[in-house]
Design an enzyme around this catalytic site. Sequence first.
Site, PDB file in Angstrom:
ATOM      1  N   HIS A 141       0.847  -1.297  -0.023  1.00  0.00           N
ATOM      2  CA  HIS A 141       0.052  -0.070  -0.051  1.00  0.00           C
ATOM      3  C   HIS A 141       0.746   1.225  -0.150  1.00  0.00           C
ATOM      4  O   HIS A 141       2.064   1.376   0.760  1.00  0.00           O
ATOM      5  CB  HIS A 141      -0.969  -0.136   1.148  1.00  0.00           C
ATOM      6  CG  HIS A 141      -2.068  -0.910   0.954  1.00  0.00           C
ATOM      7  ND1 HIS A 141      -3.192  -0.704   1.708  1.00  0.00           N
ATOM      8  CD2 HIS A 141      -2.370  -1.955   0.336  1.00  0.00           C
ATOM      9  CE1 HIS A 141      -4.124  -1.665   1.483  1.00  0.00           C
ATOM     10  NE2 HIS A 141      -3.614  -2.303   0.597  1.00  0.00           N
ATOM     11  N   TYR A 144      -9.612   5.459   7.344  1.00  0.00           N
ATOM     12  CA  TYR A 144      -9.758   6.088   8.730  1.00  0.00           C
ATOM     13  C   TYR A 144     -10.885   6.935   8.936  1.00  0.00           C
ATOM     14  O   TYR A 144     -10.503   8.144   8.188  1.00  0.00           O
ATOM     15  CB  TYR A 144      -8.356   6.465   9.460  1.00  0.00           C
ATOM     16  CG  TYR A 144      -7.431   5.527   9.716  1.00  0.00           C
ATOM     17  CD1 TYR A 144      -6.629   4.834   8.750  1.00  0.00           C
ATOM     18  CD2 TYR A 144      -7.175   5.206  11.017  1.00  0.00           C
ATOM     19  CE1 TYR A 144      -5.686   4.072   8.796  1.00  0.00           C
ATOM     20  CE2 TYR A 144      -6.148   4.168  11.078  1.00  0.00           C
ATOM     21  CZ  TYR A 144      -5.402   3.725  10.243  1.00  0.00           C
ATOM     22  OH  TYR A 144      -4.463   2.673  10.443  1.00  0.00           O
ATOM     23  N   PRO A 169      -4.540   0.036  18.633  1.00  0.00           N
ATOM     24  CA  PRO A 169      -4.283  -0.439  17.375  1.00  0.00           C
ATOM     25  C   PRO A 169      -4.499   0.616  16.215  1.00  0.00           C
ATOM     26  O   PRO A 169      -4.286   0.245  15.079  1.00  0.00           O
ATOM     27  CB  PRO A 169      -5.110  -1.846  17.072  1.00  0.00           C
ATOM     28  CG  PRO A 169      -6.371  -1.578  18.097  1.00  0.00           C
ATOM     29  CD  PRO A 169      -5.874  -0.935  19.233  1.00  0.00           C
TER      30      PRO A 169
HETATM   31  C1  LIG Z   1      -7.887  -6.129  17.150  1.00  0.00           C
HETATM   32  C2  LIG Z   1      -6.271  -5.822  17.087  1.00  0.00           C
HETATM   33  C3  LIG Z   1      -5.625  -5.387  16.007  1.00  0.00           C
HETATM   34  C4  LIG Z   1      -4.326  -4.988  15.787  1.00  0.00           C
HETATM   35  N1  LIG Z   1      -3.736  -4.219  14.724  1.00  0.00           N
HETATM   36  C5  LIG Z   1      -2.687  -4.385  14.695  1.00  0.00           C
HETATM   37  C6  LIG Z   1      -1.803  -3.695  13.283  1.00  0.00           C
HETATM   38  O1  LIG Z   1      -2.773  -3.439  12.394  1.00  0.00           O
HETATM   39  N2  LIG Z   1      -0.541  -3.614  13.365  1.00  0.00           N
HETATM   40  C7  LIG Z   1       0.232  -3.838  14.417  1.00  0.00           C
HETATM   41  O2  LIG Z   1       1.409  -3.633  14.128  1.00  0.00           O
HETATM   42  N3  LIG Z   1      -0.375  -4.445  15.561  1.00  0.00           N
HETATM   43  C8  LIG Z   1      -1.666  -4.699  15.927  1.00  0.00           C
HETATM   44  N4  LIG Z   1      -2.145  -5.035  16.737  1.00  0.00           N
HETATM   45  C9  LIG Z   1      -1.255  -5.583  17.874  1.00  0.00           C
HETATM   46  C10 LIG Z   1      -0.382  -6.917  17.584  1.00  0.00           C
HETATM   47  O3  LIG Z   1      -1.310  -8.021  17.243  1.00  0.00           O
HETATM   48  C11 LIG Z   1       0.400  -7.251  18.949  1.00  0.00           C
HETATM   49  O4  LIG Z   1       1.294  -6.238  19.262  1.00  0.00           O
HETATM   50  C12 LIG Z   1       1.308  -8.499  18.814  1.00  0.00           C
HETATM   51  O5  LIG Z   1       0.357  -9.861  18.743  1.00  0.00           O
HETATM   52  C13 LIG Z   1       2.389  -8.674  19.495  1.00  0.00           C
HETATM   53  O6  LIG Z   1       3.102  -9.785  19.500  1.00  0.00           O
HETATM   54  P1  LIG Z   1       3.789 -10.463  20.726  1.00  0.00           P
HETATM   55  O7  LIG Z   1       4.484 -11.745  20.006  1.00  0.00           O
HETATM   56  O8  LIG Z   1       4.669  -9.558  21.349  1.00  0.00           O
HETATM   57  O9  LIG Z   1       2.666 -10.739  21.766  1.00  0.00           O
HETATM   58  P2  LIG Z   1       1.310 -12.169  21.414  1.00  0.00           P
HETATM   59  O10 LIG Z   1       1.133 -12.012  19.912  1.00  0.00           O
HETATM   60  O11 LIG Z   1       0.398 -11.951  22.445  1.00  0.00           O
HETATM   61  O12 LIG Z   1       2.182 -13.535  21.987  1.00  0.00           O
HETATM   62  C14 LIG Z   1       2.468 -13.754  23.027  1.00  0.00           C
HETATM   63  C15 LIG Z   1       2.327 -15.371  23.255  1.00  0.00           C
HETATM   64  O13 LIG Z   1       2.852 -15.848  24.410  1.00  0.00           O
HETATM   65  C16 LIG Z   1       1.899 -16.992  24.932  1.00  0.00           C
HETATM   66  N5  LIG Z   1       1.942 -16.898  26.175  1.00  0.00           N
HETATM   67  C17 LIG Z   1       1.455 -16.035  27.000  1.00  0.00           C
HETATM   68  N6  LIG Z   1       1.710 -16.431  28.437  1.00  0.00           N
HETATM   69  C18 LIG Z   1       2.445 -17.587  28.194  1.00  0.00           C
HETATM   70  C19 LIG Z   1       3.012 -18.594  29.167  1.00  0.00           C
HETATM   71  N7  LIG Z   1       2.672 -18.000  30.592  1.00  0.00           N
HETATM   72  N8  LIG Z   1       3.703 -19.426  28.757  1.00  0.00           N
HETATM   73  C20 LIG Z   1       3.796 -19.598  27.333  1.00  0.00           C
HETATM   74  N9  LIG Z   1       3.474 -18.950  26.553  1.00  0.00           N
HETATM   75  C21 LIG Z   1       2.737 -17.877  27.138  1.00  0.00           C
HETATM   76  C22 LIG Z   1       0.713 -16.378  24.158  1.00  0.00           C
HETATM   77  O14 LIG Z   1      -0.224 -17.742  23.929  1.00  0.00           O
HETATM   78  C23 LIG Z   1       0.889 -15.893  22.705  1.00  0.00           C
HETATM   79  O15 LIG Z   1       1.205 -16.972  21.818  1.00  0.00           O
HETATM   80  C24 LIG Z   1      -3.313  -5.648  16.818  1.00  0.00           C
HETATM   81  C25 LIG Z   1      -3.950  -6.087  18.164  1.00  0.00           C
HETATM   82  C26 LIG Z   1      -5.399  -6.418  18.085  1.00  0.00           C
HETATM   83  C27 LIG Z   1      -5.967  -7.069  19.317  1.00  0.00           C
END
Ligand SMILES: Cc1cc2nc3c(=O)[nH]c(=O)nc-3n(C[C@H](O)[C@H](O)[C@H](O)COP(=O)(O)OP(=O)(O)OC[C@H]3O[C@@H](n4cnc5c(N)ncnc54)[C@H](O)[C@@H]3O)c2cc1C
Length: 392
Positions: free
Chosen positions: A72, A201, A293
Amino acid sequence: MRTTVGIIGGGPAGLLLARLLHRAGIDCAVLESRTREYVEQRQRAGMLEQGTVDALREAGAAGRLDAEGLVHHGIELRFAGERHRIDFPALTGGRTVTIYAQTEIVKDLIELQLADGPPLFFEAEALAVEKPESERPVVRFRHEGRERTLTCDWVVGCDGSHGIARDAFPTETSRTYAHDYPYSWLGILADVPPSCDELIYARGERGFALHSMRSASVSRLYLQVPNGTDPGDWPDERVWDELAARFAIDADWTLDRGPITAKSVTPMRSYVHEPMRHGRLLLAGDAAHIVPPTGAKGLNLAVSDVRVLARALTELHRTGSARLVDSYSESCLARVWQATRFSYDMTRMLHAQPNGDAFDQRMQLARLRRITASRHAAAELAANYSGLPLAL
Ligand SMILES: Cc1cc2nc3c(=O)[nH]c(=O)nc-3n(C[C@H](O)[C@H](O)[C@H](O)COP(=O)(O)OP(=O)(O)OC[C@H]3O[C@@H](n4cnc5c(N)ncnc54)[C@H](O)[C@@H]3O)c2cc1C
């Protein structure tokens, strides 16, 4: 069990870190509390900054992203019956963003890791990180009905906003900063081609709406709703009618409707945990910070943390220098606070304030008018949206 880097969490941050460390010849293992099916279906982000795409390429995980991702060149702002395009390449010297669903990134990384990567344990729930100040921190976890331990040189908490890694930071040296917004997003996924080429948006008196997409045949749309909204109160027809009303602009544009395949409500929150390192325990991604988000920053921030951390651990492994590991928290937090500010500003500018007075509304319109009237203000939005450099 013993490994060099123990990674808690198999979301995008944990899986990408494992891949980058594996390619650098560093031994690691990932503990993920959920099943593979659950992790691969969790609907979340979809807008990738150029740096995120580059990181996935560097990890050798961008084959499908390069084939199927939608590049995009801008976004549209709709307000006061007008539509304005923000042209990213023209305003940033050529930068673009890519639409590719987080679920697909997670599937790609899991497939690679199970094929030739370091160990990845599903349904392995980390219970606690012990002795993070020592040379050999330990992760206590539950797997296949038994409690086990993983002894590491370093532990990385990539366990998201509800994880347990943060709990091992001493309260005396930890600081948290949080802000809850007085609204949530009702998000839907629909089997219908997007009604636009780029994200829209829309700000209006009825509330904010965002038209996004996951592919050429799947649309992702969001509505601002009050906190505590039950998705059950929003039958499909009500969702489509409200979306159509909030995006309404002129006779040339219509919102195409299709079967809704997922519906959920997400509260809006900003949260930062400082510092991101304690002894030999480091945090990355949502475990350390979350943003609303609206600025599409959460996944991109998680990937940026992991890029910095993979470089730091690789330098330590190859040269013995802890210079980058020592500056990890400080250098990530500089970018985290800029993304937090940008996400806050976008959120406040576009959402209808519950009980907001006429003054608030005028302020929002003045900000939007400044962006659409001034190339300098539009360039500032485009630079933040398409992604700030890794080192600020
Ligand atoms: C509706 C929505 C829309 C979004 N849109 C965007 C977007 O357009 N662009 C963007 O950049 N971001 C967006 N985000 C944010 C993005 O999805 C998150 O920031 C991203 O998932 C972060 O990745 P992470 O790996 O840090 O955490 P997570 O994806 O939360 O992964 C953490 C993992 O740890 C695991 N876990 C938790 N506790 C334990 C434990 N005790 N032991 C073992 N495993 C555990 C969980 O099951 C999970 O799989 C959005 C979020 C939402 C909710």
